[in-house]
Design a protein around this motif. Structure first.
Motif, PDB file in Angstrom:
ATOM      1  N   VAL A 187      49.629 -74.748 -46.624  1.00 59.13           N
ATOM      2  CA  VAL A 187      50.147 -75.396 -47.836  1.00 59.13           C
ATOM      3  C   VAL A 187      51.446 -76.108 -47.490  1.00 59.13           C
ATOM      4  O   VAL A 187      52.458 -75.479 -47.161  1.00 59.13           O
ATOM      5  CB  VAL A 187      50.370 -74.372 -48.971  1.00 59.13           C
ATOM      6  CG1 VAL A 187      50.687 -75.102 -50.273  1.00 59.13           C
ATOM      7  CG2 VAL A 187      49.156 -73.473 -49.142  1.00 59.13           C
ATOM      8  N   ALA A 188      51.404 -77.439 -47.583  1.00 63.03           N
ATOM      9  CA  ALA A 188      52.519 -78.270 -47.119  1.00 63.03           C
ATOM     10  C   ALA A 188      53.056 -79.099 -48.288  1.00 63.03           C
ATOM     11  O   ALA A 188      52.473 -80.136 -48.636  1.00 63.03           O
ATOM     12  CB  ALA A 188      52.053 -79.185 -45.997  1.00 63.03           C
ATOM     13  N   PRO A 189      54.153 -78.678 -48.913  1.00 62.77           N
ATOM     14  CA  PRO A 189      54.701 -79.419 -50.054  1.00 62.77           C
ATOM     15  C   PRO A 189      55.536 -80.626 -49.626  1.00 62.77           C
ATOM     16  O   PRO A 189      56.733 -80.720 -49.887  1.00 62.77           O
ATOM     17  CB  PRO A 189      55.553 -78.360 -50.770  1.00 62.77           C
ATOM     18  CG  PRO A 189      55.991 -77.446 -49.673  1.00 62.77           C
ATOM     19  CD  PRO A 189      54.887 -77.435 -48.652  1.00 62.77           C
ATOM     20  N   GLN A 190      54.868 -81.542 -48.941  1.00 56.04           N
ATOM     21  CA  GLN A 190      55.465 -82.793 -48.471  1.00 56.04           C
ATOM     22  C   GLN A 190      54.388 -83.868 -48.446  1.00 56.04           C
ATOM     23  O   GLN A 190      53.202 -83.545 -48.452  1.00 56.04           O
ATOM     24  CB  GLN A 190      56.015 -82.643 -47.036  1.00 56.04           C
ATOM     25  CG  GLN A 190      57.224 -81.768 -46.877  1.00 56.04           C
ATOM     26  CD  GLN A 190      56.840 -80.334 -46.633  1.00 56.04           C
ATOM     27  OE1 GLN A 190      55.726 -80.043 -46.234  1.00 56.04           O
ATOM     28  NE2 GLN A 190      57.767 -79.425 -46.886  1.00 56.04           N
ATOM     29  N   PRO A 191      54.788 -85.119 -48.388  1.00 55.11           N
ATOM     30  CA  PRO A 191      53.796 -86.154 -48.057  1.00 55.11           C
ATOM     31  C   PRO A 191      53.302 -85.917 -46.633  1.00 55.11           C
ATOM     32  O   PRO A 191      54.099 -85.688 -45.727  1.00 55.11           O
ATOM     33  CB  PRO A 191      54.602 -87.459 -48.156  1.00 55.11           C
ATOM     34  CG  PRO A 191      55.811 -87.123 -48.974  1.00 55.11           C
ATOM     35  CD  PRO A 191      56.125 -85.697 -48.674  1.00 55.11           C
ATOM     36  N   PHE A 192      51.997 -85.938 -46.438  1.00 58.08           N
ATOM     37  CA  PHE A 192      51.433 -85.642 -45.128  1.00 58.08           C
ATOM     38  C   PHE A 192      50.206 -86.526 -44.911  1.00 58.08           C
ATOM     39  O   PHE A 192      49.336 -86.608 -45.777  1.00 58.08           O
ATOM     40  CB  PHE A 192      51.026 -84.166 -45.055  1.00 58.08           C
ATOM     41  CG  PHE A 192      50.469 -83.766 -43.714  1.00 58.08           C
ATOM     42  CD1 PHE A 192      51.319 -83.437 -42.679  1.00 58.08           C
ATOM     43  CD2 PHE A 192      49.102 -83.731 -43.496  1.00 58.08           C
ATOM     44  CE1 PHE A 192      50.811 -83.067 -41.438  1.00 58.08           C
ATOM     45  CE2 PHE A 192      48.587 -83.367 -42.265  1.00 58.08           C
ATOM     46  CZ  PHE A 192      49.450 -83.027 -41.242  1.00 58.08           C
TER      47      PHE A 192
END
Length: 388
Positions: free
Chosen positions: A6-11
């Motif tokens: 879970v990556a709470p960034q633009p990716f």
């Protein structure tokens, strides 16, 4: 194992945390895990065997999500939590690997998902919020308590630097903590070669280079002021690579106001694939960050380049740098100016520091070392074999 990252960034985008997430995802996939990355609507899809990217829906007007806490990021986090809830209830994962603030919903959904939770800790979230929004100071203790609760309920913590690892060990002695530092960015094949800075910009002087975003905590303003403090006979040119359009405009106004157009050159963003070439072209690499304890990812690339480093003497740097491999100064313009002058005058010092930093990077912060640390940590999360 099946892992929900879970990556709470633009990716994917070419900036610090998304680059680190990509490296982690590539490593996990190469080790045989199936990885789903849950992330924001913004970003470029990647083709990596074993990787699937799941995105939150786009919100009208929510574009160009900046680095750090912002209202845009908070809106995206709400959607991320909703999507995480759906995945936790409908799909089966062995591990939820939660980056930064994603740990809070991950901990709440841990029982429903029947998954272990890894907290990927890049910073002290409460300190970030307080630095950004001072009106939150009355609830500082509550923020600290929330972070402590998340740490204690995680099955493991990945700490990006020694200070964070020590903090976790003190707050939650029973929780396994793994020190998994960033590494120098791996070299990538170039579609086109990076420009030769000296030739294209007409630089004959000592070339000092800064690479990264231009947010205020990075200390680029004091660095520019340091250039104004250098005597006229100190022939130093500072090149700044990186920054958003707005950040570059703000910095250009400062350069123009100090009449430093000939000594400070703003190039704006450049491809990450060109980074290694730029670093080796410089005489001095500068990291003027003002405060913090998480080591900037670029420092590891600085070290591996073999070019001398001038950095501020703060914990962000001194966890990996010391006087044997870098020239360390106070985080203020006058000290940075003195450091630039000393480095410009002493080519033997630059050669010695650069060689020592490169050796340390190869010995302690290689990509192979990173992969082995991740392998070891995830091996500890494997379910115990059933007894016969």
């Amino acid at each position: 194992m099946r892992i929900l990252l879970v990556a709470p960034q633009p990716f994917y985008q070419e900036r610090g945390t998304p680059i680190a997430i990509r490296l982690l995802a590539e490593t996990l996939c190469s080790q045989g895990h199936a990885v789903d990355v849950l992330t924001y609507h913004e970003g470029v899809d990647l083709e990596i065997a074993g990787l699937r990217i799941l995105r939150t829906p786009a919100l009208p007007g929510v574009r160009n999500i900046p680095i750090g806490i912002s209202w845009k990021k908070l809106l995206c986090d709400v959607l991320l939590c909703a999507r995480l809830l759906g995945l936790a209830l409908t799909r089966s994962y062995d591990v939820i690997h939660a980056v930064e603030e994603a740990v809070f919903p991950a901990i709440l959904l841990r029982s429903a998902a029947r998954a272990r939770v890894v907290y990927d800790m890049d910073s002290m979230l409460g300190e970030q919020l307080l630095a950004k929004w001072r009106f939150l100071r009355p609830v500082a203790r509550a923020l600290r308590a929330l972070e402590r609760a998340a740490i204690r309920r995680a099955d493991a913590v990945f700490a990006v630097c020694e200070d964070l690892a020590a903090h976790v060990a003190a707050d939650a002695p029973g929780v396994p903590v793994f020190l998994i530092e960033d590494v120098a960015l791996p070299a990538e094949p170039l579609a086109a070669p990076a420009e030769r800075l000296r030739e294209s910009l007409g630089i004959r002087a000592t070339l000092a280079l800064y690479v990264g975003n231009l947010q205020r905590y990075q200390g680029v303003e004091p660095l520019v002021h340091a250039m104004a403090l250098l005597p006229a006979d100190r022939d130093v040119t500072l090149v700044l690579i990186g920054g958003s359009q707005r950040e570059v405009a703000r910095m250009r106004a400062l350069v123009d106001g100090l009449e430093l157009q000939r000594r400070v050159i703003l190039m704006g963003p450049r491809p990450v694939a060109h980074l290694a070439s730029y670093l080796t072209q410089a005489d001095v690499l500068v990291s003027p960050r003002l405060h913090g304890n998480n080591t900037p990812m670029k420092v590891y690339s600085y070290m591996r380049s073999g070019t001398a480093i001038l950095a501020t003497r703060i914990r962000s740097h001194t966890q990996v740098l010391d006087e044997e491999c870098a020239y360390l100064v106070a985080p203020e313009a006058q000290a940075l100016a003195q450091g630039l002058a000393r480095m410009a005058d002493d080519c033997e010092l630059r050669a010695r520091l650069g060689a020592a930093a490169r050796l340390r990077a190869l010995q302690r912060h290689s990509l192979d070392a990173f992969r082995e640390k991740v392998r070891f940590a995830y091996r500890s999360l494997q379910p115990a074999p059933a007894s016969q």
